[in-house]
Enzyme design. Structure first.
Site, mmCIF file in Angstrom:
data_model
loop_
_atom_site.group_PDB
_atom_site.id
_atom_site.type_symbol
_atom_site.label_atom_id
_atom_site.label_comp_id
_atom_site.label_asym_id
_atom_site.label_seq_id
_atom_site.Cartn_x
_atom_site.Cartn_y
_atom_site.Cartn_z
ATOM 1 N N GLU A 220 0.827 -1.220 0.000
ATOM 2 C CA GLU A 220 0.000 0.000 0.000
ATOM 3 C C GLU A 220 0.860 1.268 0.000
ATOM 4 O O GLU A 220 0.704 2.133 0.868
ATOM 5 C CB GLU A 220 -0.971 -0.017 1.194
ATOM 6 C CG GLU A 220 -1.972 -1.145 1.096
ATOM 7 C CD GLU A 220 -3.094 -1.086 2.137
ATOM 8 O OE1 GLU A 220 -2.989 -0.323 3.116
ATOM 9 O OE2 GLU A 220 -4.075 -1.820 1.962
ATOM 10 N N GLU B 238 -5.409 -8.532 -0.570
ATOM 11 C CA GLU B 238 -6.105 -8.274 0.710
ATOM 12 C C GLU B 238 -7.580 -8.072 0.413
ATOM 13 O O GLU B 238 -7.941 -7.122 -0.295
ATOM 14 C CB GLU B 238 -5.550 -7.036 1.423
ATOM 15 C CG GLU B 238 -4.208 -7.287 2.074
ATOM 16 C CD GLU B 238 -3.734 -6.130 2.943
ATOM 17 O OE1 GLU B 238 -4.576 -5.475 3.612
ATOM 18 O OE2 GLU B 238 -2.519 -5.874 2.950
HETATM 19 O O1 AHR Z 1 -5.012 -6.173 6.962
HETATM 20 C C1 AHR Z 1 -4.921 -5.046 7.774
HETATM 21 C C2 AHR Z 1 -4.247 -3.879 7.071
HETATM 22 O O2 AHR Z 1 -5.077 -3.414 6.044
HETATM 23 C C3 AHR Z 1 -2.943 -4.179 6.371
HETATM 24 O O3 AHR Z 1 -1.858 -4.099 7.220
HETATM 25 C C4 AHR Z 1 -2.864 -3.109 5.334
HETATM 26 O O4 AHR Z 1 -2.145 -3.509 4.190
HETATM 27 C C5 AHR Z 1 -4.309 -2.778 5.034
HETATM 28 O O5 AHR Z 1 -4.544 -1.417 5.083
#
Ligand code: AHR
Length: 500
Positions: free
Chosen positions: A172, A291
């Site tokens: 990110e 994610e």
């Molecule tokens: O999964 C929790 C967080 O969400 C992770 O660390 C990040 O990559 C995202 O913002």
């Protein structure tokens, strides 16, 4: 409501990459410490790994797992987590305002992943660090012997290099919350050079470059275009992240977010094609949705808590209690990934244990499956093979995030090797039963061999340590094959896995 549908064995979307059912685990909260690793727990083995948790993980047949972050990786020093445990430093984890004891590092995690039969997908720190540390880490992990970093690994009793194919180039990097946030051009350039260095160490690896943190970022989708313009020829995947919720208590709109995610995937597919054309490139880039999950039940409260707490060690954080509505949502999202498997090759549920996770484990206590565990498990077990196109002709609805959303959500996967078809169905209608009439073309002898269902629960019903199986699948009735038609009644708000 009557829903007619049709599929044909030759009308294929794509062969599904097994890694569509991967997971993610980060050093944060109680994911690692007192999640997968808790020395002294009655169920822990001699290395401190919880075998009760491991059993639940194994039953998911997860192909790959992303580690060690997440936001955590952007200020992580991987060397802190190798060598004698008593000499490892305790550090501040800047991402989650916690203390990191480094009792688990790459070698412990690799040991756990091997026990769980899962391939590792490793992220390098491109936030506080850069190419030099990424290449050192890759040399430690991938190189057989005879160099400084490979010999250091061997001195840590790991003789053979690890077989790690997937490498994430940071996390990110567009996010203002990220340690070492970058703009698209500088990140794209760094990712390009880092990928080249990692591939010089081992030509078989695949590199995953960071896309936007989600499709609501102000720089989305220019971020993707600019980053790919810098690194297209040297990377293999671009990452997508998206978390979901129903804070407005509008179930149909919540389910509509799956449609919205389809648009997100489609848009990034368009950006990939644009950059490919602009660069006259030969290589293809696919999507790594590394994610995804539901994250809203305690999101605000948690973020208030961790932003002010005093650097605790493995605190409880993001321990969402998932309900039946979330299970229906997750089932639908996995259907969307199957339908988009021509673009999405890898996807990781975020995360796996305790932190926004399908598996929960009490410190010193029991482990249990949350509601979302089951649709993830069914997709992972039976969603492997060829994704088939299903044309669906039934009632639809409009909501604020999408129009023309099918009440009945259908995905179909043909396991050609074992000559099995699995239908994944979610009836999202709040009140009406779906009368399914699905024509099978090219599957003349198909019969229902198994039907699992989740239905009849309250939308807010959850599992917990004292009620671990309150919301769980059971055998379904009333779906059968007549001639070449699959027919059945699917009750409102229900999830079905029909294996033919
Ligand atoms: O999964 C929790 C967080 O969400 C992770 O660390 C990040 O990559 C995202 O913002």
């Amino acid at each position: 409501m009557l829903v007619r549908a049709s599929l044909h064995r030759d009308f294929k979307i794509s062969t599904i990459d097994d890694r569509l059912y991967s997971a993610f685990i980060e050093h944060m909260g109680r994911a690692i410490y007192s999640g997968i690793y808790e020395p002294g727990h009655p169920e822990a083995d001699s290395n401190g790994f919880r075998l009760d948790v491991l059993d639940l993980v194994r039953a998911l047949k997860i192909p790959a797992i992303r580690y060690p972050g997440g936001n955590f990786v952007s200020a992580y020093r991987w060397e802190d987590g190798v060598g004698p445990k008593e000499q490892r430093p305790v550090r501040l984890d800047l991402a989650w305002r916690s203390k990191e004891t480094n009792q688990v590092g790459i070698n412990e995690f690799a040991q756990w992943a091997e026990m769980a039969d899962i391939d590792m997908m490793l992220a390098v720190n491109l936030g506080s660090r850069g190419l030099e540390d990424a290449r050192n880490f890759a040399e430690y992990v991938l190189h057989p012997s005879g160099t400084y970093w490979s010999e250091l690994r061997r001195s840590h009793d790991v003789n053979k290099p690890y077989d790690v194919k997937m490498w994430c180039l940071g996390n990110e990097m567009d996010g203002p919350w990220q340690v070492g946030q970058k703009n698209a051009r500088e990140y794209g350039h760094l990712a390009n050079e880092t990928s080249k260095a990692l591939k010089a160490i081992n030509g078989n690896i695949e590199a995953i470059v960071c896309g936007s943190s989600n499709d609501e970022m102000p720089t989305y989708p220019d971020w993707e275009r600019e980053v790919l313009e810098e690194c297209y020829e040297n990377v293999d995947y671009i990452s997508l992240h998206k978390y979901f919720g129903n804070s407005s208590n509008d179930t149909l709109n919540y389910f509509g977010k799956i449609e919205e995610t389809g648009r997100y995937i489609q848009a990034i597919g368009g950006v990939i094609d644009f950059v490919k054309a602009k660069k006259r490139a030969k290589n293809d880039i696919y999507i790594c949705f590394d994610e995804w999950n539901v994250w809203y039940h305690q999101r605000e409260e948690d973020s208030r808590r961790w932003k002010t707490w005093d650097w605790p060690e493995a605190p409880d954080l993001l321990e969402e209690d998932y309900n039946f509505e979330d299970a229906l949502f997750v089932a639908g999202l996995l259907n969307e990934f199957i339908r988009r498997s021509d673009r999405v090759r890898i996807a990781c549920i975020a995360q796996l244990v305790n932190v926004i996770a399908p598996i929960r484990a009490e410190k010193g206590g029991v482990a249990w499956c949350q509601t979302i565990y089951y649709p993830y498990q069914f997709a992972s077990l039976y969603g492997r093979g060829v994704a088939l196109n299903v044309s669906v002709d039934g009632p639809t609805y409009d909501c604020s995030v999408a129009d023309d959303v099918n009440y009945l959500d259908v995905a179909a996967v043909h396991d050609e090797k074992n000559e099995k078809v699995t239908l994944f169905l979610v009836n999202r209608h709040l009140e009406e039963t779906a009368e399914l009439d699905l024509s099978l073309h090219g599957f003349d002898t198909a019969q229902v061999v198994e039907h699992k269902v989740m239905e009849g629960f309250g939308l807010r019903d959850t599992n917990g340590p004292d009620k671990p199986s309150a919301v769980a699948p059971f055998d379904g009735v009333g779906v059968g094959v007549e001639g070449c038609q699959v027919k059945g009644k699917l009750s409102p708000l229900s999830y079905h896995v029909v294996r033919l």
